[in-house]
Design a protein around this motif. Structure first.
Motif, mmCIF file in Angstrom:
data_model
loop_
_atom_site.group_PDB
_atom_site.id
_atom_site.type_symbol
_atom_site.label_atom_id
_atom_site.label_comp_id
_atom_site.label_asym_id
_atom_site.label_seq_id
_atom_site.Cartn_x
_atom_site.Cartn_y
_atom_site.Cartn_z
ATOM 1 N N PHE A 37 0.733 -1.086 -0.178
ATOM 2 C CA PHE A 37 0.147 0.153 -0.058
ATOM 3 C C PHE A 37 0.916 1.241 0.014
ATOM 4 C CE2 PHE A 37 -4.405 -1.646 0.966
ATOM 5 C CZ PHE A 37 -4.005 -2.830 1.294
ATOM 6 N N ARG A 38 0.427 2.316 -0.129
ATOM 7 C CA ARG A 38 1.053 3.675 -0.024
ATOM 8 C C ARG A 38 -0.008 4.661 0.510
ATOM 9 N NH1 ARG A 38 1.989 4.764 -6.628
ATOM 10 N NH2 ARG A 38 -0.452 5.449 -7.119
ATOM 11 N N GLN A 39 0.946 5.879 1.210
ATOM 12 C CA GLN A 39 0.256 7.004 1.525
ATOM 13 C C GLN A 39 0.897 7.942 1.227
ATOM 14 O OE1 GLN A 39 -1.124 6.439 5.587
ATOM 15 N NE2 GLN A 39 -2.566 8.054 5.445
ATOM 16 N N ALA A 40 0.219 8.916 0.452
ATOM 17 C CA ALA A 40 0.878 10.398 0.140
ATOM 18 C C ALA A 40 0.555 11.351 1.118
ATOM 19 C CB ALA A 40 0.257 10.856 -1.380
ATOM 20 N N PRO A 41 1.276 12.410 1.304
ATOM 21 C CA PRO A 41 0.560 13.673 2.341
ATOM 22 C C PRO A 41 -0.732 13.715 2.042
ATOM 23 C CG PRO A 41 2.823 13.878 1.668
ATOM 24 C CD PRO A 41 2.342 12.755 0.734
ATOM 25 N N ALA A 42 -1.499 13.915 3.021
ATOM 26 C CA ALA A 42 -2.999 14.365 3.166
ATOM 27 C C ALA A 42 -3.905 13.456 2.618
ATOM 28 C CB ALA A 42 -3.127 15.791 2.513
ATOM 29 N N LYS A 43 -3.464 12.212 2.085
ATOM 30 C CA LYS A 43 -4.228 11.285 1.351
ATOM 31 C C LYS A 43 -4.494 10.156 2.141
ATOM 32 C CE LYS A 43 -3.521 12.786 -3.347
ATOM 33 N NZ LYS A 43 -3.166 12.246 -4.672
ATOM 34 N N GLU A 44 -5.444 9.168 1.789
ATOM 35 C CA GLU A 44 -5.613 8.104 2.524
ATOM 36 C C GLU A 44 -4.699 6.922 1.953
ATOM 37 O OE1 GLU A 44 -10.383 8.452 3.531
ATOM 38 O OE2 GLU A 44 -9.777 6.464 2.232
ATOM 39 N N ARG A 45 -4.342 5.987 2.783
ATOM 40 C CA ARG A 45 -3.512 4.773 2.080
ATOM 41 C C ARG A 45 -4.468 4.112 1.207
ATOM 42 N NH1 ARG A 45 -0.452 1.534 6.863
ATOM 43 N NH2 ARG A 45 -0.175 3.652 7.336
ATOM 44 N N GLU A 46 -3.862 3.755 0.243
ATOM 45 C CA GLU A 46 -4.425 3.047 -0.884
ATOM 46 C C GLU A 46 -3.541 1.806 -1.404
ATOM 47 O OE1 GLU A 46 -4.269 5.651 -4.597
ATOM 48 O OE2 GLU A 46 -2.098 5.775 -4.681
ATOM 49 N N PHE A 47 -4.438 0.968 -1.918
ATOM 50 C CA PHE A 47 -3.803 -0.301 -2.322
ATOM 51 C C PHE A 47 -2.786 -0.111 -3.547
ATOM 52 C CE2 PHE A 47 -3.557 -4.676 -3.545
ATOM 53 C CZ PHE A 47 -3.915 -4.880 -4.808
ATOM 54 N N VAL A 48 -1.797 -0.599 -3.571
ATOM 55 C CA VAL A 48 -1.047 -0.769 -4.872
ATOM 56 C C VAL A 48 -0.829 -2.112 -5.455
ATOM 57 C CG1 VAL A 48 1.629 -0.541 -5.267
ATOM 58 C CG2 VAL A 48 0.527 0.808 -3.836
ATOM 59 N N ALA A 49 -0.588 -3.210 -4.666
ATOM 60 C CA ALA A 49 -0.307 -4.625 -5.313
ATOM 61 C C ALA A 49 -0.386 -5.632 -4.124
ATOM 62 C CB ALA A 49 1.033 -4.794 -5.914
ATOM 63 N N TRP A 53 -0.827 -16.600 -1.490
ATOM 64 C CA TRP A 53 0.359 -17.176 -0.733
ATOM 65 C C TRP A 53 1.376 -18.030 -1.726
ATOM 66 C CZ3 TRP A 53 0.757 -22.323 -0.964
ATOM 67 C CH2 TRP A 53 -0.355 -23.051 -1.533
ATOM 68 N N ASN A 54 0.656 -18.564 -2.774
ATOM 69 C CA ASN A 54 1.392 -19.336 -3.630
ATOM 70 C C ASN A 54 2.078 -18.767 -4.907
ATOM 71 O OD1 ASN A 54 -0.765 -18.874 -4.956
ATOM 72 N ND2 ASN A 54 -1.425 -20.952 -5.316
ATOM 73 N N GLY A 55 1.930 -17.299 -4.740
ATOM 74 C CA GLY A 55 2.458 -16.470 -6.181
ATOM 75 C C GLY A 55 1.674 -16.693 -7.207
ATOM 76 N N VAL A 56 0.667 -17.273 -7.300
ATOM 77 C CA VAL A 56 -0.017 -17.624 -8.535
ATOM 78 C C VAL A 56 -0.924 -16.350 -9.003
ATOM 79 C CG1 VAL A 56 -1.820 -19.155 -9.877
ATOM 80 C CG2 VAL A 56 -0.104 -20.027 -8.187
ATOM 81 N N ARG A 57 -1.679 -15.758 -7.924
ATOM 82 C CA ARG A 57 -2.364 -14.537 -8.312
ATOM 83 C C ARG A 57 -1.886 -13.337 -7.843
ATOM 84 N NH1 ARG A 57 -8.883 -15.523 -7.870
ATOM 85 N NH2 ARG A 57 -8.342 -13.477 -9.263
ATOM 86 N N LEU A 58 -1.891 -12.482 -9.108
ATOM 87 C CA LEU A 58 -1.276 -11.182 -8.674
ATOM 88 C C LEU A 58 -2.449 -9.870 -8.899
ATOM 89 C CD1 LEU A 58 1.972 -11.484 -10.734
ATOM 90 C CD2 LEU A 58 1.696 -11.967 -8.322
ATOM 91 N N TYR A 59 -2.329 -9.045 -7.845
ATOM 92 C CA TYR A 59 -3.507 -7.900 -8.068
ATOM 93 C C TYR A 59 -2.572 -6.522 -8.091
ATOM 94 C CZ TYR A 59 -6.160 -11.583 -6.103
ATOM 95 O OH TYR A 59 -6.821 -12.989 -5.894
ATOM 96 N N TYR A 60 -3.319 -5.843 -8.907
ATOM 97 C CA TYR A 60 -2.596 -4.280 -9.214
ATOM 98 C C TYR A 60 -3.574 -3.315 -9.051
ATOM 99 C CZ TYR A 60 1.519 -6.913 -10.351
ATOM 100 O OH TYR A 60 2.569 -7.827 -10.560
ATOM 101 N N ALA A 61 -3.319 -2.020 -8.633
ATOM 102 C CA ALA A 61 -4.084 -1.049 -8.658
ATOM 103 C C ALA A 61 -4.039 -0.528 -10.378
ATOM 104 C CB ALA A 61 -3.757 0.077 -7.749
ATOM 105 N N ASP A 62 -5.011 -0.127 -10.791
ATOM 106 C CA ASP A 62 -4.970 0.466 -12.002
ATOM 107 C C ASP A 62 -3.617 1.410 -12.456
ATOM 108 O OD1 ASP A 62 -8.881 0.605 -12.478
ATOM 109 O OD2 ASP A 62 -7.225 -1.124 -12.850
#
Length: 123
Positions: A37-49, A53-62
């Motif tokens: 996740f990441r959080q910029a100043p004055a912004k909410e924490r947001e999902f990145v990737a 557990w098995n590394g098979v499925r990956l998820y990314y923010a647009d």
């Protein structure tokens, strides 16, 4: 107890690359998905990737799809975030997370967090 320690942040020019690492200790590493996740100043924490557990499925923010790659090394108890083609809007504190008990996209679904590493992208 689980400890997460991020590293690899820094200052980079737009278009450059960084590789973040998150080392886990204190509990079986391979269990459960891991997230960034990441959080910029004055912004909410947001999902990145996130990665299962098995590394098979990956998820990314647009916003990072096609530029960032998440991976993990179970032997080293470490999850990575390779960040390419960085943009000034990627500037934030980046956190890794573990202990997921719900959707990988929601910060509240993770029980454990690292202290964060600063990424600054200059234009």
């Amino acid at each position: 107890q689980v400890q997460l320690v991020e590293s690899g942040g820094g200052l980079v020019q737009a278009g450059g690359s960084l590789r973040l690492s998150c080392a886990q200790s204190g509990r079986t590493f391979s269990s459960g998905p891991k997230g960034w996740f990441r959080q910029a100043p004055a912004k909410e924490r947001e999902f990145v990737a996130a990665i299962t557990w098995n590394g098979v499925r990956l998820y990314y923010a647009d916003s990072v799809q096609g530029r960032f790659t998440i991976s993990k090394d179970n032997a080293k108890n470490t999850v990575f975030l390779q960040m390419n083609s960085l943009k000034p809007e990627d500037t934030a504190v980046y956190y890794c997370a573990a202990g997921n008990s719900g959707s990988v996209y929601y910060a509240r679904a993770y029980a454990y967090w690292g202290q964060g590493t600063q990424v600054t992208v200059s234009s």
